[in-house]
Design a protein around this motif. Structure first.
Motif, PDB file in Angstrom:
ATOM      1  N   TYR A   8      -4.891 -28.165 -12.707  1.00  0.00           N
ATOM      2  CA  TYR A   8      -6.341 -27.983 -12.831  1.00  0.00           C
ATOM      3  C   TYR A   8      -6.800 -28.658 -14.108  1.00  0.00           C
ATOM      4  O   TYR A   8      -6.120 -28.591 -15.126  1.00  0.00           O
ATOM      5  N   TRP A  91     -18.633 -25.885  -4.559  1.00  0.00           N
ATOM      6  CA  TRP A  91     -17.332 -25.229  -4.738  1.00  0.00           C
ATOM      7  C   TRP A  91     -16.613 -25.450  -3.421  1.00  0.00           C
ATOM      8  O   TRP A  91     -17.026 -24.926  -2.390  1.00  0.00           O
ATOM      9  N   ILE A 104      -9.987 -19.597  -6.032  1.00  0.00           N
ATOM     10  CA  ILE A 104     -10.134 -18.549  -7.045  1.00  0.00           C
ATOM     11  C   ILE A 104      -9.984 -19.134  -8.445  1.00  0.00           C
ATOM     12  O   ILE A 104     -10.772 -18.829  -9.344  1.00  0.00           O
ATOM     13  N   ARG A 105      -8.985 -19.986  -8.631  1.00  0.00           N
ATOM     14  CA  ARG A 105      -8.770 -20.583  -9.958  1.00  0.00           C
ATOM     15  C   ARG A 105      -9.917 -21.501 -10.353  1.00  0.00           C
ATOM     16  O   ARG A 105     -10.312 -21.534 -11.526  1.00  0.00           O
ATOM     17  N   LEU A 107     -13.063 -21.183  -9.357  1.00  0.00           N
ATOM     18  CA  LEU A 107     -14.190 -20.302  -9.664  1.00  0.00           C
ATOM     19  C   LEU A 107     -13.997 -19.608 -11.007  1.00  0.00           C
ATOM     20  O   LEU A 107     -14.948 -19.494 -11.793  1.00  0.00           O
ATOM     21  N   ASN A 108     -12.788 -19.168 -11.296  1.00  0.00           N
ATOM     22  CA  ASN A 108     -12.541 -18.515 -12.583  1.00  0.00           C
ATOM     23  C   ASN A 108     -12.743 -19.469 -13.759  1.00  0.00           C
ATOM     24  O   ASN A 108     -13.218 -19.054 -14.818  1.00  0.00           O
ATOM     25  N   ALA A 109     -12.404 -20.730 -13.586  1.00  0.00           N
ATOM     26  CA  ALA A 109     -12.651 -21.716 -14.646  1.00  0.00           C
ATOM     27  C   ALA A 109     -14.151 -21.850 -14.895  1.00  0.00           C
ATOM     28  O   ALA A 109     -14.602 -21.918 -16.055  1.00  0.00           O
ATOM     29  N   ARG A 111     -16.449 -19.543 -14.233  1.00  0.00           N
ATOM     30  CA  ARG A 111     -16.886 -18.276 -14.842  1.00  0.00           C
ATOM     31  C   ARG A 111     -16.585 -18.264 -16.340  1.00  0.00           C
ATOM     32  O   ARG A 111     -17.435 -17.864 -17.143  1.00  0.00           O
ATOM     33  N   ASP A 112     -15.371 -18.672 -16.708  1.00  0.00           N
ATOM     34  CA  ASP A 112     -14.995 -18.694 -18.125  1.00  0.00           C
ATOM     35  C   ASP A 112     -15.911 -19.621 -18.916  1.00  0.00           C
ATOM     36  O   ASP A 112     -16.379 -19.267 -20.002  1.00  0.00           O
ATOM     37  N   TRP A 113     -16.166 -20.801 -18.377  1.00  0.00           N
ATOM     38  CA  TRP A 113     -17.050 -21.772 -19.030  1.00  0.00           C
ATOM     39  C   TRP A 113     -18.445 -21.171 -19.214  1.00  0.00           C
ATOM     40  O   TRP A 113     -19.036 -21.271 -20.293  1.00  0.00           O
ATOM     41  N   LYS A 115     -19.399 -17.986 -19.294  1.00  0.00           N
ATOM     42  CA  LYS A 115     -19.382 -16.880 -20.261  1.00  0.00           C
ATOM     43  C   LYS A 115     -19.296 -17.400 -21.693  1.00  0.00           C
ATOM     44  O   LYS A 115     -19.978 -16.888 -22.581  1.00  0.00           O
ATOM     45  N   MET A 142     -14.152 -10.473  -6.023  1.00  0.00           N
ATOM     46  CA  MET A 142     -14.127 -11.017  -7.384  1.00  0.00           C
ATOM     47  C   MET A 142     -15.231 -10.433  -8.263  1.00  0.00           C
ATOM     48  O   MET A 142     -15.374 -10.827  -9.417  1.00  0.00           O
TER      49      MET A 142
END
Length: 160
Positions: A8, A91, A104-105, A107-109, A111-113, A115, A142
């Protein structure tokens, strides 16, 4: 049987062409398939995202040298106030890799960005009409809440 490791990374200029090709696959199987798909417009959008990493996010999933998933989104203030909204524009995970951890990975990237940049909310649209039930269940698991919906009407252009 050789197992490829999925990697990723943030979108870079050399990712644009593979993203455009994967985007063409997404477009062809989505609710947008009857609309124009401009590779030139997508390339310009990719450059815009790369040049403005504070406000725009692009992230890729590769299996070996092959792009198998991607997410793009941006940060904007709400029209009614100063809180920031992180909103995806796409997405997508290649059909044969859905159900894996790739989506999922990605989307989590995102989300982290979002936040890290102070977003008050993260909104993920499901406008392609691909795997709606599975996508809704995944987003709910999630921690996302389903609010509203998108209503569409095809308009036939009539020459005046």
């Amino acid at each position: 049987l050789e197992v490829q490791v999925t990697s990723y990374k943030r979108m870079e200029e050399w990712d644009i062409d593979p993203m455009i090709e994967l985007g063409a696959q997404m477009h062809a199987e989505s609710a947008f398939k009857d609309l124009d798909y401009s590779r030139e417009k997508c390339a310009a959008l990719g450059i815009k995202y790369i040049l403005n990493p504070k406000w725009f996010f692009g992230y890729c999933a590769y299996e070996g040298d092959e792009l198998i998933g991607m997410i793009m989104g941006h940060l904007v203030p709400y029209y009614f106030g100063n809180d920031l909204l992180a909103n995806d524009i796409l997405w997508y995970v290649r059909k044969d890799r859905r159900g894996s951890m790739v989506g999922i990975r990605l989307l989590n990237a995102f989300r982290d960005w979002a936040k890290e940049r102070g977003a008050s909310e993260i909104c993920i649209g499901v406008s392609t009409a691909l795997d709606l039930d599975r996508t809704h269940k995944l987003l709910s698991r999630m921690g996302f809440t389903h609010v509203g919906g998108t209503f569409k009407e095809a308009v036939k252009n009539v020459e005046a």
